[in-house]
Design a protein around this motif. Sequence first.
Motif, mmCIF file in Angstrom:
data_model
loop_
_atom_site.group_PDB
_atom_site.id
_atom_site.type_symbol
_atom_site.label_atom_id
_atom_site.label_comp_id
_atom_site.label_asym_id
_atom_site.label_seq_id
_atom_site.Cartn_x
_atom_site.Cartn_y
_atom_site.Cartn_z
ATOM 1 N N LEU A 208 -0.664 11.475 3.278
ATOM 2 C CA LEU A 208 0.120 11.272 4.503
ATOM 3 C C LEU A 208 0.646 12.575 5.090
ATOM 4 O O LEU A 208 1.154 12.585 6.203
ATOM 5 N N ASP A 209 0.557 13.652 4.319
ATOM 6 C CA ASP A 209 1.067 14.935 4.787
ATOM 7 C C ASP A 209 2.553 14.844 5.140
ATOM 8 O O ASP A 209 3.003 15.351 6.150
ATOM 9 N N CYS A 210 3.312 14.126 4.301
ATOM 10 C CA CYS A 210 4.745 13.955 4.540
ATOM 11 C C CYS A 210 5.546 14.802 3.568
ATOM 12 O O CYS A 210 5.043 15.260 2.551
ATOM 13 N N LYS A 211 6.809 14.990 3.895
ATOM 14 C CA LYS A 211 7.727 15.633 2.965
ATOM 15 C C LYS A 211 8.557 14.540 2.288
ATOM 16 O O LYS A 211 9.412 13.928 2.919
ATOM 17 N N VAL A 212 8.301 14.313 1.020
ATOM 18 C CA VAL A 212 9.027 13.272 0.288
ATOM 19 C C VAL A 212 10.376 13.816 -0.151
ATOM 20 O O VAL A 212 10.464 14.900 -0.715
ATOM 21 N N GLU A 213 11.421 13.076 0.137
ATOM 22 C CA GLU A 213 12.767 13.547 -0.200
ATOM 23 C C GLU A 213 13.476 12.681 -1.224
ATOM 24 O O GLU A 213 14.279 13.154 -2.007
ATOM 25 N N PHE B 32 6.472 4.319 2.918
ATOM 26 C CA PHE B 32 7.177 5.580 3.128
ATOM 27 C C PHE B 32 7.879 5.485 4.473
ATOM 28 O O PHE B 32 7.293 5.070 5.463
ATOM 29 N N LEU C 272 10.410 12.953 5.401
ATOM 30 C CA LEU C 272 10.038 13.288 6.768
ATOM 31 C C LEU C 272 8.534 13.140 6.927
ATOM 32 O O LEU C 272 7.771 13.626 6.098
ATOM 33 N N GLY D 4 11.445 7.781 0.859
ATOM 34 C CA GLY D 4 12.026 8.332 2.077
ATOM 35 C C GLY D 4 11.715 9.808 2.228
ATOM 36 O O GLY D 4 11.454 10.488 1.250
ATOM 37 N N LEU E 7 -0.597 2.779 -3.137
ATOM 38 C CA LEU E 7 -0.553 3.198 -4.541
ATOM 39 C C LEU E 7 0.591 2.454 -5.218
ATOM 40 O O LEU E 7 1.655 2.270 -4.629
ATOM 41 N N GLU F 289 3.603 11.214 -9.454
ATOM 42 C CA GLU F 289 2.297 10.740 -9.016
ATOM 43 C C GLU F 289 2.353 10.278 -7.560
ATOM 44 O O GLU F 289 1.471 10.581 -6.761
ATOM 45 N N PHE F 290 3.424 9.535 -7.231
ATOM 46 C CA PHE F 290 3.631 9.111 -5.851
ATOM 47 C C PHE F 290 3.686 10.319 -4.926
ATOM 48 O O PHE F 290 3.080 10.348 -3.863
ATOM 49 N N PHE G 203 0.372 11.867 -4.364
ATOM 50 C CA PHE G 203 -0.451 10.963 -3.566
ATOM 51 C C PHE G 203 -0.046 10.998 -2.094
ATOM 52 O O PHE G 203 -0.873 11.108 -1.195
ATOM 53 N N ILE G 204 1.249 10.944 -1.881
ATOM 54 C CA ILE G 204 1.745 10.884 -0.501
ATOM 55 C C ILE G 204 1.539 12.207 0.217
ATOM 56 O O ILE G 204 1.074 12.249 1.360
#
Lengths: 140, 140
Positions: free
Chosen positions: A121-126, B94, B135, B133, B107, A112-113, A116-117
């Motif tokens: 935020l248009d980020c790449k979650v790693e 983030f 990018l 975490g 969230l 879900e996070f 959402f992110i």
Amino acid sequence: MKIELYLQQLKEQGFKITPKRKAIIELFSKKKSYLSPQEVLEKLTNNFPGISVSTVYRILEELQDAGILVKIGHEDRQLYYSLCRMPDQHHHHFICRKCRRVEEVDLCNFKEFERFISKNLDCKVENHSVQIGGLCSRCK
Amino acid sequence: MKIELYLQQLKEQGFKITPKRKAIIELFSKKKSYLSPQEVLEKLTNNFPGISVSTVYRILEELQDAGILVKIGHEDRQLYYSLCRMPDQHHHHFICRKCRRVEEVDLCNFKEFERFISKNLDCKVENHSVQIGGLCSRCK
DNA sequence: ATATAAATCGAAACCATTTCGATTTAGGAT
DNA sequence: ATCCTAAATCGAAATGGTTTCGATTTATAT
Ligand SMILES: [Mn+2]
Ligand SMILES: [Mn+2]
Ligand SMILES: [Zn+2]
Ligand SMILES: [Zn+2]
């Protein structure tokens, strides 16, 4: 998990089985709480008088690399480790603030996070780290 | 959030408005990334030659106590701070591993954890820490 | 038994953070 | 504007958890 499984896990990763490594694994497997390097040192001094501080630090780090121990994030920013009893699947930990007991939390609702992110935020979650604190069943 | 709001927040909590405190808030509000005390010191040395290390450490801690800065958990276990742009509601952060940018993540799906843990571990959940975490949109 | 790479020792270095007594300053009171 | 005083800052030293590294010992494959 039995001690033998942890030792096998160690060996599989190219580490040698030494008395001190075995003793540290045994120590953690009978204590469900997290320990600092100093505390590990004290416990081992009975059976290994003259064991070196550097050895303890190194072994703890290696056992974590091997997936046997996990680092516990503490607000005093010092090192703490506990045995991870579910090394194979992604999960999180509950930590009792009173007795330091560490419980496996076999749940992760991170999808879900991630949605959402990515969306907002248009980020790449790693990766993500989650730690839950409170009082365990004994201490509450 | 405007600087004046942070200063007001400081004053409301009984802190005096000093040039150094103001400068540190300004520094963080124009940098969206987290900073170490040493880095803050370096940035301030231009305008305040001879500023003391202990002053920087103390101010950073105070600004966190006032809810203006948040501590960032880093694997090197050193101190890092960033400005929190949503001081009033519970949320998470983030962090970009490349540029250190910190983004507000508005969230929290912790209720599910709480239910799960209460049910399975019979514990009293009191707090949780989550950090994501990856990018950021610029760095990915 | 032998060889050798890995593990351990131990003492010193490291270095981020904290401490504390002396000095300066912000901001309310006069 | 000046004074007062608690708060803030300085600065240098101490702290202490963690890391480093060259010398010695040990696990284990052959
Ligand atoms: Mn675990
Ligand atoms: Mn925030
Ligand atoms: Zn407990
Ligand atoms: Zn970035």
